[in-house]
Design a protein around this motif. Structure first.
Motif, mmCIF file in Angstrom:
data_model
loop_
_atom_site.group_PDB
_atom_site.id
_atom_site.type_symbol
_atom_site.label_atom_id
_atom_site.label_comp_id
_atom_site.label_asym_id
_atom_site.label_seq_id
_atom_site.Cartn_x
_atom_site.Cartn_y
_atom_site.Cartn_z
ATOM 1 N N ALA A 113 54.370 31.474 37.189
ATOM 2 C CA ALA A 113 53.396 32.482 37.605
ATOM 3 C C ALA A 113 52.096 32.260 36.836
ATOM 4 C CB ALA A 113 53.930 33.885 37.347
ATOM 5 N N HIS A 114 50.980 32.416 37.542
ATOM 6 C CA HIS A 114 49.662 32.205 36.934
ATOM 7 C C HIS A 114 48.737 33.351 37.326
ATOM 8 C CE1 HIS A 114 50.766 27.978 36.061
ATOM 9 N NE2 HIS A 114 51.372 28.048 37.230
ATOM 10 N N LEU A 115 47.867 33.719 36.418
ATOM 11 C CA LEU A 115 46.828 34.708 36.688
ATOM 12 C C LEU A 115 45.475 34.062 36.432
ATOM 13 C CD1 LEU A 115 46.073 37.754 37.239
ATOM 14 C CD2 LEU A 115 45.947 37.991 34.762
ATOM 15 N N ARG A 116 44.590 34.159 37.419
ATOM 16 C CA ARG A 116 43.238 33.609 37.278
ATOM 17 C C ARG A 116 42.218 34.732 37.395
ATOM 18 N NH1 ARG A 116 43.687 28.248 41.226
ATOM 19 N NH2 ARG A 116 45.168 27.056 39.918
ATOM 20 N N LEU A 117 41.234 34.711 36.529
ATOM 21 C CA LEU A 117 40.111 35.632 36.588
ATOM 22 C C LEU A 117 38.831 34.824 36.438
ATOM 23 C CD1 LEU A 117 41.076 38.767 34.448
ATOM 24 C CD2 LEU A 117 40.842 38.635 36.919
ATOM 25 N N ILE A 118 37.912 34.998 37.370
ATOM 26 C CA ILE A 118 36.654 34.248 37.350
ATOM 27 C C ILE A 118 35.495 35.242 37.321
ATOM 28 C CG2 ILE A 118 35.209 32.585 38.566
ATOM 29 C CD1 ILE A 118 37.743 31.488 39.860
ATOM 30 N N PRO A 119 34.692 35.237 36.257
ATOM 31 C CA PRO A 119 33.521 36.118 36.230
ATOM 32 C C PRO A 119 32.597 35.810 37.408
ATOM 33 C CG PRO A 119 33.939 35.161 34.057
ATOM 34 C CD PRO A 119 34.815 34.431 35.024
ATOM 35 N N SER A 120 32.029 36.850 38.020
ATOM 36 C CA SER A 120 31.174 36.637 39.185
ATOM 37 C C SER A 120 29.916 37.480 39.060
ATOM 38 C CB SER A 120 31.922 36.974 40.469
ATOM 39 O OG SER A 120 32.218 38.360 40.532
ATOM 40 N N GLY A 121 28.979 37.258 39.982
ATOM 41 C CA GLY A 121 27.743 38.032 39.990
ATOM 42 C C GLY A 121 26.934 37.808 38.729
ATOM 43 N N SER A 122 26.533 38.878 38.075
ATOM 44 C CA SER A 122 25.654 38.790 36.908
ATOM 45 C C SER A 122 26.315 38.136 35.699
ATOM 46 C CB SER A 122 25.160 40.193 36.522
ATOM 47 O OG SER A 122 26.256 41.027 36.176
ATOM 48 N N ILE A 123 27.655 38.019 35.702
ATOM 49 C CA ILE A 123 28.348 37.405 34.553
ATOM 50 C C ILE A 123 28.998 36.069 34.935
ATOM 51 C CG2 ILE A 123 28.779 39.609 33.407
ATOM 52 C CD1 ILE A 123 31.662 39.449 34.485
ATOM 53 N N SER A 156 43.193 36.184 41.092
ATOM 54 C CA SER A 156 44.287 35.804 41.985
ATOM 55 C C SER A 156 45.565 35.644 41.179
ATOM 56 C CB SER A 156 43.982 34.501 42.737
ATOM 57 O OG SER A 156 43.784 33.432 41.832
ATOM 58 N N VAL A 157 46.667 35.945 41.820
ATOM 59 C CA VAL A 157 47.997 35.686 41.272
ATOM 60 C C VAL A 157 48.608 34.556 42.071
ATOM 61 C CG1 VAL A 157 50.304 36.625 40.920
ATOM 62 C CG2 VAL A 157 48.323 38.057 40.495
ATOM 63 N N LEU A 158 49.074 33.524 41.385
ATOM 64 C CA LEU A 158 49.675 32.375 42.048
ATOM 65 C C LEU A 158 51.103 32.209 41.559
ATOM 66 C CD1 LEU A 158 46.485 31.465 41.243
ATOM 67 C CD2 LEU A 158 47.123 29.625 42.803
ATOM 68 N N LEU A 159 52.028 32.071 42.502
ATOM 69 C CA LEU A 159 53.437 31.872 42.178
ATOM 70 C C LEU A 159 53.866 30.501 42.667
ATOM 71 C CD1 LEU A 159 54.867 35.372 43.213
ATOM 72 C CD2 LEU A 159 54.019 34.639 40.971
ATOM 73 N N SER A 160 54.248 29.642 41.727
ATOM 74 C CA SER A 160 54.698 28.297 42.074
ATOM 75 C C SER A 160 56.112 28.346 42.623
ATOM 76 C CB SER A 160 54.645 27.383 40.845
ATOM 77 O OG SER A 160 53.330 27.316 40.339
ATOM 78 N N GLN A 165 47.783 35.600 46.079
ATOM 79 C CA GLN A 165 47.165 36.848 46.513
ATOM 80 C C GLN A 165 45.913 37.083 45.665
ATOM 81 O OE1 GLN A 165 47.279 38.924 48.832
ATOM 82 N NE2 GLN A 165 49.283 38.866 49.805
ATOM 83 N N SER A 166 44.819 37.431 46.347
ATOM 84 C CA SER A 166 43.544 37.615 45.650
ATOM 85 C C SER A 166 43.243 39.098 45.435
ATOM 86 C CB SER A 166 42.408 36.969 46.446
ATOM 87 O OG SER A 166 42.623 35.579 46.594
ATOM 88 N N PHE A 167 42.419 39.370 44.449
ATOM 89 C CA PHE A 167 41.986 40.734 44.163
ATOM 90 C C PHE A 167 40.669 40.664 43.388
ATOM 91 C CE2 PHE A 167 44.546 39.324 40.605
ATOM 92 C CZ PHE A 167 43.820 39.718 39.489
#
Length: 224
Positions: free
Chosen positions: A88-98, A163-167, A177-179
């Motif tokens: 299981a992996h969790l990804r967070l990508i800063p967007s917009g002003s950050i 996003s949560v990614l399940l291998s 699944q994205s959020f």
């Protein structure tokens, strides 16, 4: 003298016998087709659904950050095989002003289970299992509470695309699944200045936010 009634009955009987044989053959063909279809469906890999929870828990972890996330992993269809989720992996990508900020590097640290501490009147997350593969089948849906951790990163106010990614076993494409997550300055200050064991709730279904397109499907701090 010829019995005309009997003569008419013979063709009708022959027609009935022929129709009966045709109907029986058609029913057998349909039954065979259904059996082959069901057999083929059972041989297919399970079709897995990943449903995100309405609640995300975030807290400090020393100099880093941890996130508790509990998706539902299930299948509505019967299959001969089972699905094995290997990672299981969790990804967070800063967007917009950050968007220029560095992205965190979360890893699956363990699984947890929430318990209520009556002395402190707070919810605590206790260890419930190591990060390990788990099986998903129609009669065995899963709701693991993943504990994702980054050892050196802390939140800055702003919007994050996640996003949560399940291998999966068998080198198949991961389930995803994205959020989005919105951290206000107030929420960031609250987490940085709070208890080192504090857990802060973020939800994606708060009525005061769901009516705004800015916050649509985003996790937002309850107290914002």
């Amino acid at each position: 003298m010829t019995d005309s009634g009997q003569g008419e009955a013979i063709p009708r009987r022959r027609w009935f016998d022929a129709f009966h044989k045709w109907a029986a053959t058609a029913a057998a063909v349909v039954a065979l087709a259904l059996s082959l279809y069901n057999w083929a469906e059972l041989k297919q890999p399970p079709r897995i659904d990943v449903t995100l929870p309405h609640l995300m828990r975030i807290g400090p972890a020393g100099k880093g950050t941890l996130i508790y996330f509990q998706p539902t992993v299930s299948t509505r269809f019967k299959a001969q095989d089972v699905e094995v989720i290997t990672d299981a992996h969790l990804r967070l990508i800063p967007s917009g002003s950050i968007s220029s900020l560095k992205s965190p590097d979360f890893y699956w640290q363990s699984n947890g289970v929430p318990t209520f501490d009556f002395e402190s009147n707070e919810i605590r997350i206790e260890w419930s299992g190591d990060p390990a593969p788990f099986i998903v089948s129609q009669d065995k849906p899963q709701q693991p509470m993943f504990q994702f951790q980054d050892d050196t990163w802390s939140f800055q106010p702003g919007r994050y695309e996640g996003s949560v990614l399940l291998s999966r076993s068998g080198d198949r494409d991961p389930l995803s699944q994205s959020f989005c997550l919105i951290i206000s300055k107030r929420a960031a200050d609250e987490m940085r200045g709070g208890d080192s064991r504090g857990i802060y709730f973020f939800r994606n279904d708060l009525p005061k936010f769901t009516s705004s397109s800015k916050y649509s499907h985003c996790y937002v701090r309850e107290t914002d």
